[in-house]
Design an enzyme around this catalytic site. Sequence first.
Site, PDB file in Angstrom:
ATOM      1  N   GLU A 154       0.916  -1.023   0.362  1.00 23.77           N
ATOM      2  CA  GLU A 154      -0.170   0.058  -0.174  1.00 23.77           C
ATOM      3  C   GLU A 154       1.113   1.083   0.614  1.00 23.77           C
ATOM      4  O   GLU A 154       0.416   1.962   1.218  1.00 23.77           O
ATOM      5  CB  GLU A 154      -0.802   0.181   1.348  1.00 23.77           C
ATOM      6  CG  GLU A 154      -1.776  -1.682   1.175  1.00 23.77           C
ATOM      7  CD  GLU A 154      -3.402  -1.330   2.810  1.00 23.77           C
ATOM      8  OE1 GLU A 154      -2.528  -0.225   3.547  1.00 23.77           O
ATOM      9  OE2 GLU A 154      -3.818  -2.082   2.718  1.00 23.77           O
ATOM     10  N   GLU A 263      -6.146 -10.725  -1.249  1.00 24.85           N
ATOM     11  CA  GLU A 263      -6.661 -10.735   0.590  1.00 24.85           C
ATOM     12  C   GLU A 263      -7.968 -10.495  -0.629  1.00 24.85           C
ATOM     13  O   GLU A 263      -8.909  -9.693   0.603  1.00 24.85           O
ATOM     14  CB  GLU A 263      -5.970  -9.401   0.768  1.00 24.85           C
ATOM     15  CG  GLU A 263      -4.666  -9.115   1.410  1.00 24.85           C
ATOM     16  CD  GLU A 263      -4.448  -7.759   1.754  1.00 24.85           C
ATOM     17  OE1 GLU A 263      -5.663  -6.847   2.532  1.00 24.85           O
ATOM     18  OE2 GLU A 263      -3.240  -7.066   1.985  1.00 24.85           O
TER      19      GLU A 263
HETATM   20  C1  GLA Z   1      -4.685  -4.635   4.802  1.00 23.95           C
HETATM   21  C2  GLA Z   1      -3.319  -5.329   4.410  1.00 23.95           C
HETATM   22  C3  GLA Z   1      -3.897  -6.617   5.909  1.00 23.95           C
HETATM   23  C4  GLA Z   1      -5.051  -6.670   6.557  1.00 23.95           C
HETATM   24  C5  GLA Z   1      -5.968  -6.117   5.792  1.00 23.95           C
HETATM   25  C6  GLA Z   1      -6.876  -5.727   6.881  1.00 23.95           C
HETATM   26  O1  GLA Z   1      -5.405  -5.264   3.246  1.00 23.95           O
HETATM   27  O2  GLA Z   1      -2.803  -5.374   3.775  1.00 23.95           O
HETATM   28  O3  GLA Z   1      -2.539  -7.608   5.804  1.00 23.95           O
HETATM   29  O4  GLA Z   1      -3.903  -5.857   7.227  1.00 23.95           O
HETATM   30  O5  GLA Z   1      -6.133  -4.561   5.556  1.00 23.95           O
HETATM   31  O6  GLA Z   1      -6.737  -6.336   7.899  1.00 23.95           O
END
Ligand code: GLA
Length: 362
Positions: A154, A263
């Site tokens: 990020e 994710e």
């Molecule tokens: C982001 C992070 C993850 C996690 C999510 C929320 O996407 O990359 O590691 O912390 O937020 O849990």
Amino acid sequence: MKKILLFVALSALVSCAPQSKEQTLKSAYKDYFPIGVALGENTFKDAKQDSLISLQFSSVTAENCMKPHQIGVAEGEYNFEPADCMLDYVEENGMVMRGHTLLWHSAAPDWFFAPDKDGNEASKELILSRLERYITDVVTHFKGRVYCYDVVNEAISDNPNHYLRQNSVWYKHFGDSEFIEMAFKYAHAADPDALLFYNDYSVVNASKRANIINLVKELQAKDTPIHGIGIQGHWNIASPTREELVATIEDVKALGLKVQVTELDVRVNPHWAGGALTIEEDKKHAIYEFTPELSAKLTAQYKMIFDTFREYRDVLSGVTFWNLYDGNTWLDRRQGNLGKNYPLLFDENMQPKEAYSAVVNF
Ligand code: GLA
């Protein structure tokens, strides 16, 4: 004649039936890509969760225990125990492990930026030397056991007028992408076999993706070892569209990189959309019940997503769900009493949902 007709009808039924009842995520996708799940430190010690994980998944990501604020206790001091324990579980079950993450503004321990031994403000060189030591020690510790890393998480801004994320302590100290480049170089030096990813949310958003692509090109121009882009995939029943998903994967492919969806969850509330995960502060759009209509929409979205994933198996090398079942999704934890999300393939009792069937039967 009657008997023959009955036989023909029965055979037709059998051949139209979805793949065998025993089909699981990992068996259905064994010729495509590993199917992963993000696990909390203790979740796999619960017998019921353990059975579901080991039956369905072939890859694991640590939800938190591999992040720098958890592992990097102090300069040169590490807490590897929870991650090692998870790795033992992963290996006992014949799964693979993704490393998440080596550098993230939301998990950056203060000691990286602490003043030098004379009390002077930390220079870029000092911060980089701490980063090098951290990444080298961590990647060396897991060498041969963790096959890929989300090296940097990020780092791109959500604001279309900006490039790198401004509210990052890393950006504040560097003002450019040097910390990103060096993180990849340190990781590669410590384990040349590990696959290295840049990971972010809202990659399906064209303007954010353009900045991510710029970053990758900048890194590639500096001979930075980067092998792929991690698309987080915190999506919903309305977004992304197939066109957005295809455009995203094609753009990464054009860079000569792999894609992993790192994710994945698909919330049923289109009002709380987007990877920025802004949760409205009122209950106007809150959802508390998983109705048949919502189930049908979720199923259709998951079907579209996995149909597209399978089409791109040449470039897509992994898909990981963020959490195991609806009873323990970070989205509900984060939202508190502001409604529910029902974002995963297993319901609150760990039973497969309609969406699960659409994903495993193709
Ligand atoms: C982001 C992070 C993850 C996690 C999510 C929320 O996407 O990359 O590691 O912390 O937020 O849990």
